[in-house]
Motif scaffolding. Structure first.
Motif, mmCIF file in Angstrom:
data_model
loop_
_atom_site.group_PDB
_atom_site.id
_atom_site.type_symbol
_atom_site.label_atom_id
_atom_site.label_comp_id
_atom_site.label_asym_id
_atom_site.label_seq_id
_atom_site.Cartn_x
_atom_site.Cartn_y
_atom_site.Cartn_z
ATOM 1 N N LEU A 192 32.201 3.778 -0.179
ATOM 2 C CA LEU A 192 31.299 4.150 -1.093
ATOM 3 C C LEU A 192 31.196 3.069 -2.276
ATOM 4 N N PHE A 193 31.654 1.970 -1.886
ATOM 5 C CA PHE A 193 31.806 0.909 -3.201
ATOM 6 C C PHE A 193 30.493 0.273 -3.107
ATOM 7 N N PRO A 194 30.058 -0.214 -4.174
ATOM 8 C CA PRO A 194 28.705 -0.879 -4.309
ATOM 9 C C PRO A 194 28.878 -2.162 -3.333
ATOM 10 N N ALA A 195 27.850 -2.612 -2.825
ATOM 11 C CA ALA A 195 27.745 -3.782 -1.855
ATOM 12 C C ALA A 195 28.657 -5.082 -1.987
ATOM 13 N N ALA A 196 28.596 -5.377 -3.579
ATOM 14 C CA ALA A 196 29.203 -6.470 -4.002
ATOM 15 C C ALA A 196 30.784 -6.302 -4.139
#
Length: 266
Positions: free
Chosen positions: A27-31
């Motif tokens: 679920l982390f942001p892509a960056a």
């Protein structure tokens, strides 16, 4: 400073929000791909609004990220030492093993408090409680759907959760360092627990995704003079945004919950 005094100071500064650090890399942001980097951003964004942080042990152990857990706790202790850390590991075992689990939580990970499962009795709790400056947060009436299968069973005419609360209040709290886990999804049980454990802080899961009632939590869980609650939010804060603004969104969600609690407590 003891965990109990740290929490009291945070309450006096106007917050009862416990920020759960339960990383889910998918679920982390892509960056962001690193657990510690994600946690650090959340911590930096919310530390001034939090009464405590609560990393959940399984979210680290399941992905072999124990070093990131240790690094996270060390970061909080170095840069935000006034905000205590609860290691949510729900340990519970015979006395000799409980002693090792207490060393794990308090000496290896350097947590300020730990969650403990009292199912095996007093000798699973007391090795933790012997660390007088540390917090021991005992499962009492939890927020999960099947909690009542055991916790509401009657023993001598009273539900099991009240026996746990009474032991915690009257026998285990000899160093003034015992708290209870009491779920927001069980407001009537919370009211009854507060009646038999008037002096013990409550760590309250179940607000948000589990549907707990915030007003009922504040009404039924506070000390007679106010305060007394550590109201946890994990997913609603950590994953308030999946974009590059995830930390700012986490801060906004924390501030919203903090303000809501304070308004209800007036």
């Amino acid at each position: 400073m003891s965990f109990s005094n740290q929490i009291k100071q945070r309450w006096q500064q106007g917050t009862a929000v416990c920020v759960g650090l339960d990383p889910l890399p998918e679920l982390f942001p892509a960056a962001v791909s690193d657990i510690f980097a994600f946690n650090k951003a959340i911590i930096d964004a919310t530390a001034d609004l939090a009464c405590c942080f609560k990393p959940q042990f399984a979210h680290y152990a399941a992905v072999a990220a124990e070093p990131a857990l240790k690094q996270t706790i060390a970061y909080i202790r170095e840069f935000y030492p006034s905000v205590p850390v609860i290691l949510d590991s729900k340990r519970g075992d015979i006395g000799s093993t409980a002693t090792m689990y207490a060393r794990e939580a308090f000496e290896h990970y350097q947590a300020d408090a730990v969650t403990v499962n009292p199912y095996m009795g007093s000798d699973t709790v007391l090795p933790f409680a012997d660390y007088a400056d540390k917090g021991v947060i005992v499962l009492c009436r939890t927020s999960n759907p099947s909690a009542g299968e055991f916790q509401n069973r009657l023993i001598d005419g009273e539900p099991l959760y009240l026996h746990v609360a009474r032991l915690a209040q009257e026998q285990w709290n000899r160093h003034g360092n015992i708290s209870l886990v009491v779920g927001a999804t069980a407001p009537e049980e919370m009211r009854r627990i507060r009646a038999v454990a008037p002096d013990l802080p409550f760590l309250v899961p179940g607000i948000g995704a589990q549907g707990g009632d915030l007003q009922a939590t504040v009404d039924n869980g506070r000390f007679a003079g106010g305060q007394g609650l550590m109201i946890n939010s994990s997913r609603a804060i950590l994953y308030a945004s999946s974009g590059a603004d995830f930390a700012q969104a986490a801060r906004a969600a924390t501030l919203t919950l903090k303000n809501a609690i304070n308004q209800l407590a007036e």
